[in-house]
Design a protein around this motif. Structure first.
Motif, PDB file in Angstrom:
ATOM      1  N   ARG A 167       0.838  -1.203   0.000  1.00 48.42           N
ATOM      2  CA  ARG A 167       0.000   0.000   0.000  1.00 48.42           C
ATOM      3  C   ARG A 167       0.871   1.250   0.000  1.00 48.42           C
ATOM      4  NH1 ARG A 167      -3.446  -1.727  -2.738  1.00 48.42           N
ATOM      5  NH2 ARG A 167      -4.476   0.287  -2.661  1.00 48.42           N
ATOM      6  N   ALA A 168       2.004   1.182   0.725  1.00 51.19           N
ATOM      7  CA  ALA A 168       2.906   2.335   0.743  1.00 51.19           C
ATOM      8  C   ALA A 168       3.424   2.604  -0.663  1.00 51.19           C
ATOM      9  CB  ALA A 168       4.073   2.061   1.695  1.00 51.19           C
ATOM     10  N   GLU A 169       3.844   1.546  -1.325  1.00 50.96           N
ATOM     11  CA  GLU A 169       4.446   1.694  -2.655  1.00 50.96           C
ATOM     12  C   GLU A 169       3.385   2.031  -3.698  1.00 50.96           C
ATOM     13  OE1 GLU A 169       7.399   1.713  -3.724  1.00 50.96           O
ATOM     14  OE2 GLU A 169       7.256   1.237  -5.860  1.00 50.96           O
ATOM     15  N   ALA A 170       2.269   1.300  -3.672  1.00 52.17           N
ATOM     16  CA  ALA A 170       1.300   1.437  -4.759  1.00 52.17           C
ATOM     17  C   ALA A 170       0.330   2.590  -4.539  1.00 52.17           C
ATOM     18  CB  ALA A 170       0.517   0.126  -4.922  1.00 52.17           C
ATOM     19  N   PHE A 171       0.091   2.968  -3.302  1.00 47.79           N
ATOM     20  CA  PHE A 171      -0.941   3.983  -3.089  1.00 47.79           C
ATOM     21  C   PHE A 171      -0.437   5.229  -2.367  1.00 47.79           C
ATOM     22  CE2 PHE A 171      -4.811   5.982  -1.746  1.00 47.79           C
ATOM     23  CZ  PHE A 171      -5.704   5.702  -2.775  1.00 47.79           C
ATOM     24  N   ALA A 172       0.094   5.042  -1.151  1.00 52.11           N
ATOM     25  CA  ALA A 172       0.394   6.208  -0.306  1.00 52.11           C
ATOM     26  C   ALA A 172       1.460   7.114  -0.918  1.00 52.11           C
ATOM     27  CB  ALA A 172       0.836   5.738   1.076  1.00 52.11           C
ATOM     28  N   SER A 173       2.438   6.502  -1.631  1.00 53.34           N
ATOM     29  CA  SER A 173       3.506   7.337  -2.187  1.00 53.34           C
ATOM     30  C   SER A 173       3.056   8.078  -3.437  1.00 53.34           C
ATOM     31  CB  SER A 173       4.727   6.475  -2.486  1.00 53.34           C
ATOM     32  OG  SER A 173       4.397   5.511  -3.452  1.00 53.34           O
ATOM     33  N   ARG A 174       1.829   7.861  -3.886  1.00 55.44           N
ATOM     34  CA  ARG A 174       1.364   8.504  -5.111  1.00 55.44           C
ATOM     35  C   ARG A 174       0.098   9.323  -4.904  1.00 55.44           C
ATOM     36  NH1 ARG A 174       2.203   3.173  -8.811  1.00 55.44           N
ATOM     37  NH2 ARG A 174       4.357   2.927  -8.154  1.00 55.44           N
ATOM     38  N   ASN A 175      -0.481   9.258  -3.714  1.00 53.84           N
ATOM     39  CA  ASN A 175      -1.751   9.935  -3.504  1.00 53.84           C
ATOM     40  C   ASN A 175      -1.674  10.907  -2.344  1.00 53.84           C
ATOM     41  OD1 ASN A 175      -3.898   8.713  -5.386  1.00 53.84           O
ATOM     42  ND2 ASN A 175      -2.743   6.951  -4.620  1.00 53.84           N
ATOM     43  N   LYS A 176      -2.716  11.765  -2.294  1.00 48.24           N
ATOM     44  CA  LYS A 176      -2.758  12.758  -1.212  1.00 48.24           C
ATOM     45  C   LYS A 176      -3.033  12.077   0.124  1.00 48.24           C
ATOM     46  CE  LYS A 176      -4.143  16.637  -4.029  1.00 48.24           C
ATOM     47  NZ  LYS A 176      -5.341  17.070  -4.747  1.00 48.24           N
ATOM     48  N   VAL A 177      -2.909  12.875   1.170  1.00 48.03           N
ATOM     49  CA  VAL A 177      -2.964  12.311   2.513  1.00 48.03           C
ATOM     50  C   VAL A 177      -4.325  11.694   2.824  1.00 48.03           C
ATOM     51  CG1 VAL A 177      -2.787  12.842   4.969  1.00 48.03           C
ATOM     52  CG2 VAL A 177      -1.211  13.898   3.362  1.00 48.03           C
ATOM     53  N   LEU A 178      -5.401  12.436   2.527  1.00 45.51           N
ATOM     54  CA  LEU A 178      -6.724  11.945   2.936  1.00 45.51           C
ATOM     55  C   LEU A 178      -7.095  10.619   2.256  1.00 45.51           C
ATOM     56  CD1 LEU A 178      -8.462  13.047   5.115  1.00 45.51           C
ATOM     57  CD2 LEU A 178      -9.868  14.207   3.391  1.00 45.51           C
ATOM     58  N   PRO A 179      -6.952  10.523   0.909  1.00 43.50           N
ATOM     59  CA  PRO A 179      -7.234   9.221   0.301  1.00 43.50           C
ATOM     60  C   PRO A 179      -6.332   8.120   0.838  1.00 43.50           C
ATOM     61  CG  PRO A 179      -7.009  10.904  -1.395  1.00 43.50           C
ATOM     62  CD  PRO A 179      -6.616  11.543  -0.099  1.00 43.50           C
ATOM     63  N   SER A 180      -5.081   8.459   1.167  1.00 47.96           N
ATOM     64  CA  SER A 180      -4.160   7.436   1.672  1.00 47.96           C
ATOM     65  C   SER A 180      -4.611   6.891   3.017  1.00 47.96           C
ATOM     66  CB  SER A 180      -2.750   8.012   1.826  1.00 47.96           C
ATOM     67  OG  SER A 180      -2.247   8.351   0.572  1.00 47.96           O
ATOM     68  N   ILE A 181      -5.093   7.798   3.879  1.00 44.09           N
ATOM     69  CA  ILE A 181      -5.598   7.348   5.178  1.00 44.09           C
ATOM     70  C   ILE A 181      -6.772   6.397   4.972  1.00 44.09           C
ATOM     71  CG2 ILE A 181      -6.746   8.082   7.288  1.00 44.09           C
ATOM     72  CD1 ILE A 181      -5.257  10.661   7.143  1.00 44.09           C
ATOM     73  N   MET A 182      -7.672   6.811   4.059  1.00 44.22           N
ATOM     74  CA  MET A 182      -8.858   5.993   3.782  1.00 44.22           C
ATOM     75  C   MET A 182      -8.446   4.632   3.248  1.00 44.22           C
ATOM     76  SD  MET A 182     -11.386   7.370   4.807  1.00 44.22           S
ATOM     77  CE  MET A 182     -12.491   8.718   5.006  1.00 44.22           C
ATOM     78  N   ASP A 183      -7.466   4.656   2.336  1.00 43.02           N
ATOM     79  CA  ASP A 183      -6.984   3.399   1.756  1.00 43.02           C
ATOM     80  C   ASP A 183      -6.417   2.492   2.847  1.00 43.02           C
ATOM     81  OD1 ASP A 183      -5.967   1.861  -0.723  1.00 43.02           O
ATOM     82  OD2 ASP A 183      -4.190   2.101   0.543  1.00 43.02           O
ATOM     83  N   GLY A 184      -5.581   3.075   3.713  1.00 42.14           N
ATOM     84  CA  GLY A 184      -4.982   2.282   4.785  1.00 42.14           C
ATOM     85  C   GLY A 184      -6.028   1.693   5.708  1.00 42.14           C
ATOM     86  N   LEU A 185      -7.018   2.509   6.054  1.00 37.55           N
ATOM     87  CA  LEU A 185      -8.075   2.051   6.948  1.00 37.55           C
ATOM     88  C   LEU A 185      -8.882   0.920   6.300  1.00 37.55           C
ATOM     89  CD1 LEU A 185      -8.715   3.066   9.750  1.00 37.55           C
ATOM     90  CD2 LEU A 185     -10.549   4.463   8.776  1.00 37.55           C
ATOM     91  N   GLY A 186      -9.250   1.137   5.025  1.00 35.77           N
ATOM     92  CA  GLY A 186     -10.050   0.132   4.316  1.00 35.77           C
ATOM     93  C   GLY A 186      -9.308  -1.177   4.175  1.00 35.77           C
ATOM     94  N   MET A 187      -8.032  -1.078   3.779  1.00 31.38           N
ATOM     95  CA  MET A 187      -7.223  -2.296   3.632  1.00 31.38           C
ATOM     96  C   MET A 187      -7.082  -3.011   4.974  1.00 31.38           C
ATOM     97  SD  MET A 187      -6.138  -3.012   0.598  1.00 31.38           S
ATOM     98  CE  MET A 187      -6.626  -2.209  -0.926  1.00 31.38           C
TER      99      MET A 187
END
Lengths: 318, 197
Positions: free
Chosen positions: B114-134
């Motif tokens: 998730r860090a590589e595929a999502f968080a390092s490419r997206n803004k903070v709020l979507p990244s938090i949501m992604d982390g929580l959902g995953m």
């Protein structure tokens, strides 16, 4: 010019034997062992066999309907699996054991891999391994033969050898007892003459060939003769071959078309592997009997063996 | 807003980390012998996912591309250490039972992925949501495997006897039981997905 040229793809020569004919013939070949088991262990073993077959057939029907496949319950393969599951059970297990075992054999070991012809492992043996690991309490409790009234628990000769290092006379048995099935063991494995009648029947019909069973038994016997005695070459090959599920496994389960190699060369490798692994498991493994695990492990190697031993292409020179 | 919500829910079913992306199988197989372990593991991983995604996505513009993986690992390892210490302090029994698998969250593929595929490419709020959902998806997947394994392998749920007069199938708490359960659950998941199409 009424004669037409018929063009079709190979194969051009067909045998009249179908899969279901072969299945029913194997079932027929196994029937004497069922009669012998009923005689040795009483009517209860016949009930277990019936439950096992019913469970296998019902599971197969349900899953085939769920998978929306052509109904092939009457091809005998489910009946055969159910029969073999029961043959691999001790004679006094509670009735739910064969029911769960056959369900596992058909649902997980056979249908989950894609059904008949696609299973990697022999379904009946996979079920036996599943039951043995799950419920060792029931699966390692054997009863003495001809003790129908109230089941007298008894240990198998292999168990006695492994745990107490007893010799055959100390067990109160002779080779004739082992041969005739007058010993504790699984339902279908004890009656060697009945199994041999079935094996000869299948050999005459050319449904199975001698390669796998013969090499399996010879390897096991040879290794035991060499290493299981006090000195090199002082072992007892006859005891090793006549006890446990060697005859049943070698002739009826190691020869399963789906889970054994295609070529003669491959079958010889497979037979040696089964014999070697059975010997190793019996001598150093945690269980007294290793035939079922040996065949299962070799099943996993079949795709590799088939790759390593392709038949020579017709006309090709090395 | 709807997009943010989608980032949250995709991890639960459509892109479930265990059943669909098939990542993080080591804890999913090893820890799922009991429901309690599975939930504990899931919460720990969710915590790490949430904060590592938060930090990594806020640092994404400062971290040089060439050394991004070591940087991610430092961030993830810090949060795993926090979780480990918190767990040892407030849930020592759970920490003892999970054992080595708590520090091993550092190398959990889901968090790295998730860090590589999502968080390092997206803004903070979507990244938090992604982390929580995953994290929630991981917890649910782990719990469903553990539910089946604990019930069939022990006859209990969360330590309570559910199935009495039942002979538990010992194989279900061993490795083959884990693989079979996971395989069947993935198959069911695929079946539902294919039906929907």
């Amino acid at each position: 010019m009424n004669e037409r040229l018929i063009v079709s793809t190979s194969p051009h020569i067909h045998k009249k034997e179908t899969i279901s004919w072969i299945m029913w013939m194997v079932i027929l070949a196994l029937a004497p062992a069922a009669i012998a088991a009923t005689f040795t262990f009483g009517l209860y073993s016949l009930q277990l066999i019936t439950i096992s077959i019913l469970s296998a057939v019902i599971t197969e029907s349900v899953i085939i309907v769920l998978r929306r496949r052509r109904i092939t319950i009457f091809d005998g393969s489910a009946v055969l699996t159910g029969l073999l599951v029961a043959y691999n059970l001790p004679p006094q297990v509670p009735p739910w054991i064969p029911a769960v075992g056959s369900f596992f054999a058909i649902a997980i070991a056979k249908q989950a891999f894609g059904g008949l012809g696609r299973n990697i492992f022999n379904p009946a043996l996979a079920a036996r391994a599943f039951l043995l690991i799950s419920w060792p309490k029931y699966m390692t409790q054997f009863t003495a033969p001809f003790s129908q009234a109230d089941s007298v628990t008894s240990a198998t000769p292999l168990y006695l050898l492994k745990e107490s290092n007893m010799s055959l006379p100390e067990m109160g048995l002779s080779y004739l007892d082992l041969f005739l099935g007058n010993r504790a063991g699984c339902i279908g494995e004890v009656a060697v003459p009945a199994l041999l009648i079935g094996a000869v029947f299948l050999l005459v019909l050319r449904i199975i060939s001698l390669h796998i069973p013969l090499i399996f038994i010879l390897t096991l016997g040879f290794l035991n003769w060499l290493f299981s005695g006090n000195s090199i070459g002082g072992g007892d090959p006859l005891f090793a071959v006549l006890t446990g599920g060697v005859i049943l496994g070698a002739f009826f389960m190691a020869t399963d078309y789906v889970t054994s190699p295609l070529t003669r060369k491959g079958q010889i490798v497979f037979g040696i592997g089964c014999g070697l692994l059975t010997f190793v498991i019996r001598k150093w493994g945690g269980y007294p009997e290793g035939v079922s695990f040996a065949i299962l492990i070799m099943n996993a190697f079949v795709p590799l063996i088939d790759r390593a031993t392709p038949p020579r292409v017709y006309g090709k020179i090395k | 807003m709807i997009k943010l919500f989608k980032e949250l829910t995709k991890g639960i079913f459509k892109e479930n980390p265990v059943f669909v992306i098939v990542l993080g199988l080591c804890p999913a197989l090893a820890v799922s012998t009991s429901l309690e372990n599975a939930i504990g593991m899931g919460i720990a991983a969710t915590f790490v996912l949430f904060f590592s995604n938060l930090i990594i996505s806020s640092l994404r513009k400062f971290v040089p591309d060439k050394i991004r993986i070591p940087c991610f690992i430092v961030v993830i390892a810090s949060f795993v250490t926090i979780v480990e210490l918190l767990m040892a302090a407030f849930a020592p029994l759970l920490a003892k039972r999970l054992g080595i698998f708590v520090p091993l969250i550092v190398v959990n593929c889901i968090i790295m992925g998730r860090a590589e595929a999502f968080a390092s490419r997206n803004k903070v709020l979507p990244s938090i949501m992604d982390g929580l959902g995953m994290g929630v998806g991981f917890t649910l997947a782990l719990s469903s495997v553990a539910l089946i394994r604990e019930l069939l392998g022990n006859g209990t749920l969360l330590g309570h006897n559910i199935l009495t007069n039942f002979n538990p199938a010992g194989i279900m708490v061993l490795a083959p039981g884990a693989l079979m359960t996971l395989g069947i659950l993935i198959a069911i998941n695929n079946l539902i997905k294919n039906r929907k199409k």
